[in-house]
Design a protein around this motif. Sequence first.
Motif, PDB file in Angstrom:
ATOM      1  N   ASP A 204       0.820  -1.183  -0.097  1.00 10.76           N
ATOM      2  CA  ASP A 204      -0.058  -0.192  -0.174  1.00 10.76           C
ATOM      3  C   ASP A 204       0.807   1.334  -0.042  1.00 10.76           C
ATOM      4  OD1 ASP A 204      -2.228  -1.560  -0.186  1.00 10.76           O
ATOM      5  OD2 ASP A 204      -2.728  -1.366   2.081  1.00 10.76           O
ATOM      6  N   TYR A 205       1.901   1.144   0.709  1.00  6.77           N
ATOM      7  CA  TYR A 205       2.926   2.623   0.958  1.00  6.77           C
ATOM      8  C   TYR A 205       3.489   2.750  -0.349  1.00  6.77           C
ATOM      9  CZ  TYR A 205       2.004   3.260   5.752  1.00  6.77           C
ATOM     10  OH  TYR A 205       1.437   3.570   6.740  1.00  6.77           O
ATOM     11  N   ASP A 207       2.502   1.594  -3.418  1.00 15.37           N
ATOM     12  CA  ASP A 207       1.276   2.116  -4.307  1.00 15.37           C
ATOM     13  C   ASP A 207       1.100   3.699  -4.157  1.00 15.37           C
ATOM     14  OD1 ASP A 207       1.215  -0.283  -5.378  1.00 15.37           O
ATOM     15  OD2 ASP A 207      -0.825  -0.947  -4.353  1.00 15.37           O
ATOM     16  N   ARG A 208       0.778   4.075  -2.813  1.00 22.94           N
ATOM     17  CA  ARG A 208       0.636   5.541  -2.614  1.00 22.94           C
ATOM     18  C   ARG A 208       1.604   6.345  -3.145  1.00 22.94           C
ATOM     19  NH1 ARG A 208      -0.997   3.397   3.237  1.00 22.94           N
ATOM     20  NH2 ARG A 208      -3.314   3.165   3.043  1.00 22.94           N
ATOM     21  N   ALA A 209       3.059   5.904  -3.021  1.00 18.87           N
ATOM     22  CA  ALA A 209       3.873   6.876  -3.489  1.00 18.87           C
ATOM     23  C   ALA A 209       4.027   6.859  -4.973  1.00 18.87           C
ATOM     24  CB  ALA A 209       5.213   6.096  -3.008  1.00 18.87           C
ATOM     25  N   ASN A 211       1.419   5.968  -7.391  1.00 20.39           N
ATOM     26  CA  ASN A 211       0.202   6.473  -8.183  1.00 20.39           C
ATOM     27  C   ASN A 211      -0.708   6.949  -6.870  1.00 20.39           C
ATOM     28  OD1 ASN A 211      -1.940   7.029  -9.828  1.00 20.39           O
ATOM     29  ND2 ASN A 211      -1.566   5.139 -10.825  1.00 20.39           N
ATOM     30  N   PRO A 212      -0.657   7.955  -6.614  1.00 27.00           N
ATOM     31  CA  PRO A 212      -1.722   8.329  -5.422  1.00 27.00           C
ATOM     32  C   PRO A 212      -3.190   8.476  -5.840  1.00 27.00           C
ATOM     33  CG  PRO A 212       0.169   9.934  -5.422  1.00 27.00           C
ATOM     34  CD  PRO A 212       0.239   8.952  -6.588  1.00 27.00           C
ATOM     35  N   ALA A 213      -3.396   8.658  -7.033  1.00 24.88           N
ATOM     36  CA  ALA A 213      -4.570   8.765  -7.548  1.00 24.88           C
ATOM     37  C   ALA A 213      -5.415   7.507  -7.412  1.00 24.88           C
ATOM     38  CB  ALA A 213      -4.792   9.180  -9.114  1.00 24.88           C
ATOM     39  N   ALA A 215      -4.250   4.920  -5.243  1.00 21.94           N
ATOM     40  CA  ALA A 215      -4.019   4.421  -3.943  1.00 21.94           C
ATOM     41  C   ALA A 215      -4.880   4.011  -3.136  1.00 21.94           C
ATOM     42  CB  ALA A 215      -2.834   4.897  -3.372  1.00 21.94           C
ATOM     43  N   TYR A 218      -6.287   5.754   3.893  1.00 24.91           N
ATOM     44  CA  TYR A 218      -5.644   5.441   4.744  1.00 24.91           C
ATOM     45  C   TYR A 218      -6.664   5.003   6.051  1.00 24.91           C
ATOM     46  CZ  TYR A 218      -1.310   7.834   3.244  1.00 24.91           C
ATOM     47  OH  TYR A 218      -0.116   7.948   2.684  1.00 24.91           O
ATOM     48  N   ASP A 223     -10.086  11.050   5.497  1.00 25.38           N
ATOM     49  CA  ASP A 223      -9.863  10.510   4.251  1.00 25.38           C
ATOM     50  C   ASP A 223     -10.883  10.153   3.342  1.00 25.38           C
ATOM     51  OD1 ASP A 223      -8.430   8.800   2.191  1.00 25.38           O
ATOM     52  OD2 ASP A 223      -8.015   7.017   3.854  1.00 25.38           O
TER      53      ASP A 223
END
Length: 225
Positions: A204-205, A207-209, A211-213, A215, A218, A223
């Motif tokens: 998950d971390y 993916d967030r880094a 491609n935030p769109a 991801a 939280y 959120d």
Amino acid sequence: MTFSIAARCAETGQLGIAISSSSIAVGARCPWLLAGVGAVSSQNITLPALGPQALAQLEQQVSPDQALQQVLDRDGFGAYRQIIAIDAQGRSAYASGSQTLGIHHARSGEQCVAAGNMLAGTAVVDAVVEAFENASGHLAERLLHAMLAGLAAGGEAGPVHSAALKVVGELPWPIVDLRVDWAEHDPLGELQSLWQAYRPQLQDYIDRALNPAVAPGYGVPGDAR
């Protein structure tokens, strides 16, 4: 007062280090990794600069043996240093100076290298290497399994208080970077608990880094996802 393992996963190419020490915050000084290049642990009477210096040599395609020799010669205090290294091809090397503390040992294995000082016995390092070679799963799990085997074989001569686990893959930052900077008892056990909590969130971390769109959220107040 320290034992450690540096290793490579033959399947993924990931590189990692696990380490434990009687000293505080061992993860702040001893383990050094560079994705696609290598992993180095500089310990005993530690000079943190040896880690980045050795990685710079490995990045220039210098062999681990030559890289360690060059940085120790430049240091001028090689007698007081213990250092291990593994590169992106799985080649490894180690050095333990004549002033390495207490019972000490170092050994290379298949895709790994381990070393320790102020040990309960040389069998500790042998147990670390053999446990890693026979373990399966994520590189972080194999590293922890190896360290726990070393602890079961006697570990350090005295109590340990800190531990760290770092893994790099294809990305320029560590995908695992967990530390127990001080624990009165069982820092390796606390480190294992940290890994068990972190592992389900690891991807998950990433993916967030990247491609935030898309991801995963939280799951905290505010959120939207």
